[in-house]
Design a protein around this motif. Structure first.
Motif, PDB file in Angstrom:
ATOM      1  N   THR A 110       0.802  -1.226   0.000  1.00  0.00           N
ATOM      2  CA  THR A 110       0.000   0.000   0.000  1.00  0.00           C
ATOM      3  C   THR A 110       0.832   1.272   0.000  1.00  0.00           C
ATOM      4  O   THR A 110       1.759   1.431   0.796  1.00  0.00           O
ATOM      5  CB  THR A 110      -0.937   0.024   1.224  1.00  0.00           C
ATOM      6  N   LEU A 111       0.468   2.182  -0.888  1.00  0.00           N
ATOM      7  CA  LEU A 111       0.961   3.558  -0.885  1.00  0.00           C
ATOM      8  C   LEU A 111      -0.255   4.462  -0.746  1.00  0.00           C
ATOM      9  O   LEU A 111      -1.221   4.346  -1.511  1.00  0.00           O
ATOM     10  CB  LEU A 111       1.702   3.886  -2.185  1.00  0.00           C
ATOM     11  N   LEU A 112      -0.213   5.351   0.225  1.00  0.00           N
ATOM     12  CA  LEU A 112      -1.312   6.300   0.452  1.00  0.00           C
ATOM     13  C   LEU A 112      -0.717   7.701   0.416  1.00  0.00           C
ATOM     14  O   LEU A 112       0.271   7.970   1.097  1.00  0.00           O
ATOM     15  CB  LEU A 112      -1.978   6.022   1.804  1.00  0.00           C
ATOM     16  N   TYR A 113      -1.309   8.576  -0.395  1.00  0.00           N
ATOM     17  CA  TYR A 113      -0.735   9.920  -0.499  1.00  0.00           C
ATOM     18  C   TYR A 113      -1.819  10.963  -0.741  1.00  0.00           C
ATOM     19  O   TYR A 113      -2.974  10.641  -1.046  1.00  0.00           O
ATOM     20  CB  TYR A 113       0.333   9.974  -1.591  1.00  0.00           C
ATOM     21  N   PHE A 114      -1.406  12.220  -0.592  1.00  0.00           N
ATOM     22  CA  PHE A 114      -2.321  13.347  -0.726  1.00  0.00           C
ATOM     23  C   PHE A 114      -1.786  14.344  -1.747  1.00  0.00           C
ATOM     24  O   PHE A 114      -0.589  14.642  -1.781  1.00  0.00           O
ATOM     25  CB  PHE A 114      -2.491  14.063   0.613  1.00  0.00           C
ATOM     26  N   LEU A 115      -2.714  14.848  -2.565  1.00  0.00           N
ATOM     27  CA  LEU A 115      -2.435  15.934  -3.491  1.00  0.00           C
ATOM     28  C   LEU A 115      -3.358  17.101  -3.161  1.00  0.00           C
ATOM     29  O   LEU A 115      -4.388  16.926  -2.507  1.00  0.00           O
ATOM     30  CB  LEU A 115      -2.698  15.500  -4.935  1.00  0.00           C
ATOM     31  N   ALA A 116      -2.982  18.279  -3.640  1.00  0.00           N
ATOM     32  CA  ALA A 116      -3.867  19.439  -3.507  1.00  0.00           C
ATOM     33  C   ALA A 116      -4.049  20.084  -4.876  1.00  0.00           C
ATOM     34  O   ALA A 116      -3.117  20.133  -5.690  1.00  0.00           O
ATOM     35  CB  ALA A 116      -3.299  20.449  -2.522  1.00  0.00           C
ATOM     36  N   HIS A 117      -5.277  20.561  -5.124  1.00  0.00           N
ATOM     37  CA  HIS A 117      -5.641  21.233  -6.365  1.00  0.00           C
ATOM     38  C   HIS A 117      -6.312  22.559  -6.027  1.00  0.00           C
ATOM     39  O   HIS A 117      -6.881  22.720  -4.940  1.00  0.00           O
ATOM     40  CB  HIS A 117      -6.631  20.390  -7.178  1.00  0.00           C
ATOM     41  N   LYS A 118      -6.287  23.471  -6.965  1.00  0.00           N
ATOM     42  CA  LYS A 118      -6.975  24.744  -6.749  1.00  0.00           C
ATOM     43  C   LYS A 118      -8.463  24.526  -6.564  1.00  0.00           C
ATOM     44  O   LYS A 118      -9.098  25.093  -5.669  1.00  0.00           O
ATOM     45  CB  LYS A 118      -6.717  25.689  -7.932  1.00  0.00           C
ATOM     46  N   ASP A 119      -9.060  23.685  -7.428  1.00  0.00           N
ATOM     47  CA  ASP A 119     -10.489  23.387  -7.361  1.00  0.00           C
ATOM     48  C   ASP A 119     -10.753  22.168  -8.241  1.00  0.00           C
ATOM     49  O   ASP A 119      -9.813  21.577  -8.817  1.00  0.00           O
ATOM     50  CB  ASP A 119     -11.339  24.585  -7.803  1.00  0.00           C
ATOM     51  N   ALA A 120     -12.016  21.780  -8.363  1.00  0.00           N
ATOM     52  CA  ALA A 120     -12.370  20.574  -9.123  1.00  0.00           C
ATOM     53  C   ALA A 120     -12.009  20.713 -10.600  1.00  0.00           C
ATOM     54  O   ALA A 120     -11.551  19.750 -11.237  1.00  0.00           O
ATOM     55  CB  ALA A 120     -13.859  20.284  -8.967  1.00  0.00           C
ATOM     56  N   GLU A 121     -12.211  21.892 -11.157  1.00  0.00           N
ATOM     57  CA  GLU A 121     -11.885  22.112 -12.569  1.00  0.00           C
ATOM     58  C   GLU A 121     -10.387  21.966 -12.804  1.00  0.00           C
ATOM     59  O   GLU A 121      -9.943  21.345 -13.779  1.00  0.00           O
ATOM     60  CB  GLU A 121     -12.345  23.507 -12.999  1.00  0.00           C
ATOM     61  N   ALA A 122      -9.594  22.513 -11.878  1.00  0.00           N
ATOM     62  CA  ALA A 122      -8.148  22.412 -11.998  1.00  0.00           C
ATOM     63  C   ALA A 122      -7.692  20.963 -11.860  1.00  0.00           C
ATOM     64  O   ALA A 122      -6.777  20.517 -12.560  1.00  0.00           O
ATOM     65  CB  ALA A 122      -7.468  23.280 -10.940  1.00  0.00           C
ATOM     66  N   ALA A 123      -8.342  20.216 -10.968  1.00  0.00           N
ATOM     67  CA  ALA A 123      -7.991  18.809 -10.774  1.00  0.00           C
ATOM     68  C   ALA A 123      -8.214  18.016 -12.057  1.00  0.00           C
ATOM     69  O   ALA A 123      -7.358  17.220 -12.472  1.00  0.00           O
ATOM     70  CB  ALA A 123      -8.806  18.216  -9.640  1.00  0.00           C
ATOM     71  N   LYS A 124      -9.362  18.234 -12.693  1.00  0.00           N
ATOM     72  CA  LYS A 124      -9.661  17.520 -13.937  1.00  0.00           C
ATOM     73  C   LYS A 124      -8.653  17.866 -15.028  1.00  0.00           C
ATOM     74  O   LYS A 124      -8.149  16.976 -15.735  1.00  0.00           O
ATOM     75  CB  LYS A 124     -11.075  17.845 -14.410  1.00  0.00           C
ATOM     76  N   LYS A 125      -8.342  19.142 -15.138  1.00  0.00           N
ATOM     77  CA  LYS A 125      -7.391  19.584 -16.157  1.00  0.00           C
ATOM     78  C   LYS A 125      -6.018  18.957 -15.919  1.00  0.00           C
ATOM     79  O   LYS A 125      -5.352  18.491 -16.845  1.00  0.00           O
ATOM     80  CB  LYS A 125      -7.280  21.110 -16.147  1.00  0.00           C
ATOM     81  N   SER A 126      -5.599  18.925 -14.654  1.00  0.00           N
ATOM     82  CA  SER A 126      -4.293  18.356 -14.315  1.00  0.00           C
ATOM     83  C   SER A 126      -4.229  16.869 -14.638  1.00  0.00           C
ATOM     84  O   SER A 126      -3.265  16.387 -15.243  1.00  0.00           O
ATOM     85  CB  SER A 126      -3.986  18.579 -12.830  1.00  0.00           C
ATOM     86  N   TRP A 127      -5.265  16.136 -14.233  1.00  0.00           N
ATOM     87  CA  TRP A 127      -5.252  14.694 -14.481  1.00  0.00           C
ATOM     88  C   TRP A 127      -5.350  14.362 -15.968  1.00  0.00           C
ATOM     89  O   TRP A 127      -4.692  13.434 -16.453  1.00  0.00           O
ATOM     90  CB  TRP A 127      -6.377  14.004 -13.706  1.00  0.00           C
ATOM     91  N   ASP A 128      -6.140  15.132 -16.703  1.00  0.00           N
ATOM     92  CA  ASP A 128      -6.231  14.910 -18.147  1.00  0.00           C
ATOM     93  C   ASP A 128      -4.867  15.119 -18.809  1.00  0.00           C
ATOM     94  O   ASP A 128      -4.438  14.325 -19.656  1.00  0.00           O
ATOM     95  CB  ASP A 128      -7.265  15.849 -18.776  1.00  0.00           C
ATOM     96  N   GLY A 129      -4.192  16.183 -18.400  1.00  0.00           N
ATOM     97  CA  GLY A 129      -2.882  16.471 -18.968  1.00  0.00           C
ATOM     98  C   GLY A 129      -1.854  15.425 -18.578  1.00  0.00           C
ATOM     99  O   GLY A 129      -1.033  15.000 -19.407  1.00  0.00           O
ATOM    100  N   PHE A 130      -1.885  14.995 -17.338  1.00  0.00           N
ATOM    101  CA  PHE A 130      -0.937  13.987 -16.854  1.00  0.00           C
ATOM    102  C   PHE A 130      -1.114  12.672 -17.609  1.00  0.00           C
ATOM    103  O   PHE A 130      -0.138  12.081 -18.092  1.00  0.00           O
ATOM    104  CB  PHE A 130      -1.140  13.782 -15.353  1.00  0.00           C
ATOM    105  N   ARG A 131      -2.342  12.198 -17.715  1.00  0.00           N
ATOM    106  CA  ARG A 131      -2.590  10.892 -18.336  1.00  0.00           C
ATOM    107  C   ARG A 131      -2.269  10.888 -19.830  1.00  0.00           C
ATOM    108  O   ARG A 131      -1.914   9.856 -20.388  1.00  0.00           O
ATOM    109  CB  ARG A 131      -4.043  10.484 -18.098  1.00  0.00           C
ATOM    110  N   ALA A 132      -2.374  12.068 -20.450  1.00  0.00           N
ATOM    111  CA  ALA A 132      -2.086  12.154 -21.883  1.00  0.00           C
ATOM    112  C   ALA A 132      -0.622  12.458 -22.176  1.00  0.00           C
ATOM    113  O   ALA A 132      -0.200  12.419 -23.339  1.00  0.00           O
ATOM    114  CB  ALA A 132      -2.962  13.245 -22.509  1.00  0.00           C
ATOM    115  N   ASP A 133       0.165  12.712 -21.151  1.00  0.00           N
ATOM    116  CA  ASP A 133       1.557  13.115 -21.317  1.00  0.00           C
ATOM    117  C   ASP A 133       2.386  11.937 -21.858  1.00  0.00           C
ATOM    118  O   ASP A 133       2.456  10.878 -21.224  1.00  0.00           O
ATOM    119  CB  ASP A 133       2.109  13.576 -19.964  1.00  0.00           C
ATOM    120  N   PRO A 134       3.029  12.091 -23.005  1.00  0.00           N
ATOM    121  CA  PRO A 134       3.855  11.001 -23.563  1.00  0.00           C
ATOM    122  C   PRO A 134       4.952  10.550 -22.605  1.00  0.00           C
ATOM    123  O   PRO A 134       5.311   9.366 -22.575  1.00  0.00           O
ATOM    124  CB  PRO A 134       4.447  11.624 -24.827  1.00  0.00           C
ATOM    125  N   GLU A 135       5.474  11.479 -21.822  1.00  0.00           N
ATOM    126  CA  GLU A 135       6.525  11.121 -20.861  1.00  0.00           C
ATOM    127  C   GLU A 135       5.976  10.165 -19.805  1.00  0.00           C
ATOM    128  O   GLU A 135       6.638   9.201 -19.420  1.00  0.00           O
ATOM    129  CB  GLU A 135       7.091  12.382 -20.206  1.00  0.00           C
TER     130      GLU A 135
END
Length: 250
Positions: A189-214
């Motif tokens: 198990t790994l348990l961790y916490f992230l912080a986002h500005k708001d729900a819209e920012a969270a969605k944008k961040s995750w979409d960008g991360f998952r699509a990142d070729p790196e």
């Protein structure tokens, strides 16, 4: 003079080399409030419990409720210098007349909490930290379950790549934890916490991360090096959290 300085250097070096690693322990506690009692539970924490925890040597890290809180949960994180200090603090807290009076008054019309879950944690060697913010943020608690023997590979991926990519896509890395050895599934198990500005920012961040070729390259390479899937099927749980008004971290 030089000899004295040399001896002092040796003594200090020996002390540092023989120092025990940090025993700091965190406890993640989840309270399942009884129907209609969540507001009263918040009031008890706000008016009494938080300050009494501090009185007895516990550090209040953060308090949250899930954004979608159908189960009437209060989730909070405490820290202690050690597991032994934790036991001493709780003994003092539970026997404190001020706590006993607050508990009695708050439960005059029925108990506030039906169930308490608790898990003990320690920070990973790559953990960031809970840091204050001038504005209230949206928090995300994520729990990953690995296949047997794969947790070190997951740690390496986070240490070397994932955290940097999170930051690249606008997420704030907070604390990263592994479970104490005596906890269920501690080695998976790994348990961790992230912080986002708001729900819209969270969605944008995750979409960008998952699509990142790196990220795609890193994910594939880490599983190639590990010799198979690192996470079990369905091994990611995520809960969005909002801080309470009495939380030290917002």
């Amino acid at each position: 003079m030089l000899r004295r300085l040399s001896l002092l250097f040796v003594a200090v070096s020996s002390a540092l080399l023989s120092a025990e690693p940090s025993e700091k322990v965190f406890e993640l506690r989840t309270y399942h409030a009884n129907e209609g009692k969540l507001d009263a539970l918040h009031a008890r924490f706000r008016d009494h419990t938080v300050s009494l925890f501090e009185k007895h040597g516990m550090t209040n890290v953060a308090y949250w409720t899930p954004v979608k809180n159908e189960k009437n949960l209060l989730i909070y994180l405490l820290s202690y210098p050690s597991k032994e200090a934790r036991e001493k603090s709780w003994q003092g807290f539970m026997s404190d007349p001020d706590w006993q009076a607050a508990f009695k008054a708050s439960t005059a019309e029925g108990r506030l909490v039906g169930k308490i879950d608790s898990v003990f944690l320690k920070e990973t060697d790559f953990s960031a930290a809970f840091t204050p913010s001038e504005s209230t943020r949206l928090f995300e608690m994520r729990t990953y379950t690995t296949a047997e023997g794969m947790l070190p590979h997951l740690h390496k991926r986070f240490r070397d790549h994932t955290m940097k990519l999170f930051q690249k896509h606008g997420m704030s890395n907070l604390s990263y934890f592994e479970l104490l050895a005596d906890q269920d599934k501690a080695e998976q198990t790994l348990l961790y916490f992230l912080a986002h500005k708001d729900a819209e920012a969270a969605k944008k961040s995750w979409d960008g991360f998952r699509a990142d070729p790196e990220w795609k390259k890193v994910a594939a390479k880490s599983e190639e090096d590990a010799g198979g899937r690192i996470l079990v099927k369905g091994g990611v749980e995520a809960v969005y959290l909002q801080p309470t008004d009495y939380s030290p971290i917002k």
